[in-house]
Motif scaffolding. Sequence first.
Motif, mmCIF file in Angstrom:
data_model
loop_
_atom_site.group_PDB
_atom_site.id
_atom_site.type_symbol
_atom_site.label_atom_id
_atom_site.label_comp_id
_atom_site.label_asym_id
_atom_site.label_seq_id
_atom_site.Cartn_x
_atom_site.Cartn_y
_atom_site.Cartn_z
ATOM 1 N N SER A 54 -27.452 27.512 -6.508
ATOM 2 C CA SER A 54 -26.967 26.168 -6.824
ATOM 3 C C SER A 54 -27.717 25.597 -8.018
ATOM 4 O O SER A 54 -28.873 25.947 -8.266
ATOM 5 N N LEU A 55 -27.043 24.721 -8.725
ATOM 6 C CA LEU A 55 -27.637 23.948 -9.801
ATOM 7 C C LEU A 55 -27.035 22.557 -9.790
ATOM 8 O O LEU A 55 -25.877 22.376 -9.362
ATOM 9 N N ARG A 56 -27.787 21.601 -10.286
ATOM 10 C CA ARG A 56 -27.279 20.234 -10.431
ATOM 11 C C ARG A 56 -27.456 19.809 -11.882
ATOM 12 O O ARG A 56 -28.566 19.746 -12.392
ATOM 13 N N LEU A 57 -26.330 19.556 -12.513
ATOM 14 C CA LEU A 57 -26.335 19.093 -13.893
ATOM 15 C C LEU A 57 -26.312 17.572 -13.923
ATOM 16 O O LEU A 57 -25.658 16.935 -13.092
ATOM 17 N N TYR A 102 -22.946 13.464 -12.832
ATOM 18 C CA TYR A 102 -23.652 14.604 -12.276
ATOM 19 C C TYR A 102 -22.649 15.653 -11.821
ATOM 20 O O TYR A 102 -21.497 15.332 -11.499
ATOM 21 N N LEU A 103 -23.102 16.896 -11.780
ATOM 22 C CA LEU A 103 -22.268 17.976 -11.267
ATOM 23 C C LEU A 103 -23.133 18.851 -10.377
ATOM 24 O O LEU A 103 -24.022 19.547 -10.868
ATOM 25 N N GLN A 104 -22.887 18.766 -9.089
ATOM 26 C CA GLN A 104 -23.565 19.642 -8.138
ATOM 27 C C GLN A 104 -22.737 20.905 -8.010
ATOM 28 O O GLN A 104 -21.565 20.849 -7.641
ATOM 29 N N MET A 105 -23.356 22.043 -8.322
ATOM 30 C CA MET A 105 -22.643 23.316 -8.298
ATOM 31 C C MET A 105 -23.275 24.221 -7.255
ATOM 32 O O MET A 105 -24.480 24.519 -7.323
ATOM 33 N N ASN A 106 -22.484 24.629 -6.294
ATOM 34 C CA ASN A 106 -22.941 25.521 -5.232
ATOM 35 C C ASN A 106 -22.161 26.824 -5.283
ATOM 36 O O ASN A 106 -21.114 26.918 -5.930
ATOM 37 N N SER A 107 -22.666 27.824 -4.582
ATOM 38 C CA SER A 107 -21.984 29.124 -4.486
ATOM 39 C C SER A 107 -21.597 29.656 -5.859
ATOM 40 O O SER A 107 -20.468 30.101 -6.074
ATOM 41 N N PHE A 154 -10.399 26.541 -10.269
ATOM 42 C CA PHE A 154 -11.427 27.562 -10.037
ATOM 43 C C PHE A 154 -12.657 27.000 -9.322
ATOM 44 O O PHE A 154 -13.490 27.748 -8.827
ATOM 45 N N VAL A 155 -12.760 25.686 -9.240
ATOM 46 C CA VAL A 155 -13.895 25.088 -8.532
ATOM 47 C C VAL A 155 -13.824 25.427 -7.044
ATOM 48 O O VAL A 155 -14.845 25.733 -6.415
ATOM 49 N N SER A 156 -12.637 25.368 -6.476
ATOM 50 C CA SER A 156 -12.411 25.801 -5.084
ATOM 51 C C SER A 156 -13.403 25.181 -4.104
ATOM 52 O O SER A 156 -13.913 25.875 -3.211
ATOM 53 N N GLY A 157 -13.704 23.897 -4.283
ATOM 54 C CA GLY A 157 -14.560 23.214 -3.334
ATOM 55 C C GLY A 157 -16.043 23.477 -3.488
ATOM 56 O O GLY A 157 -16.848 22.997 -2.688
ATOM 57 N N ARG A 158 -16.433 24.228 -4.520
ATOM 58 C CA ARG A 158 -17.834 24.582 -4.672
ATOM 59 C C ARG A 158 -18.636 23.526 -5.435
ATOM 60 O O ARG A 158 -19.860 23.442 -5.285
ATOM 61 N N PHE A 159 -17.984 22.750 -6.263
ATOM 62 C CA PHE A 159 -18.672 21.775 -7.131
ATOM 63 C C PHE A 159 -18.310 20.364 -6.689
ATOM 64 O O PHE A 159 -17.199 20.108 -6.200
#
Length: 118
Positions: free
Chosen positions: A16-19, A78-83, A61-66
Amino acid sequence: VQLQASGGGSVLPGGSLRLSCTVSGSIFNINEMAWYRQAPGNRRELVAAITPDGGTNYADFVSGRFTISIDNAKNAVYLQMNSLTPEDTAVYYCNVQGDVPTGWGDFFGQGTLVTVSS
């Protein structure tokens, strides 16, 4: 108007990353803030967008991950990016649209690199 993005880096698949991105300068009546990305050899594409009242739009393409979020008081997005997967590797750009003294403005930041690799 200046946009300062941060939070990119290298992460393992599944990580994961958080922008974060903060907007400064003479912009008001912000209509929308967003994140785009551009992978090598590809066109810049929308990742997610959000309005000041919290309405969101995500690329398929985000498919619930961000998750995109906004702090109106700070003019920040902000953008929380998981998986994360290797296919998410790209330079991520924040974007803001709103009124500026000379009219309508659509601005991009300098980008922050996200690398997903094992």
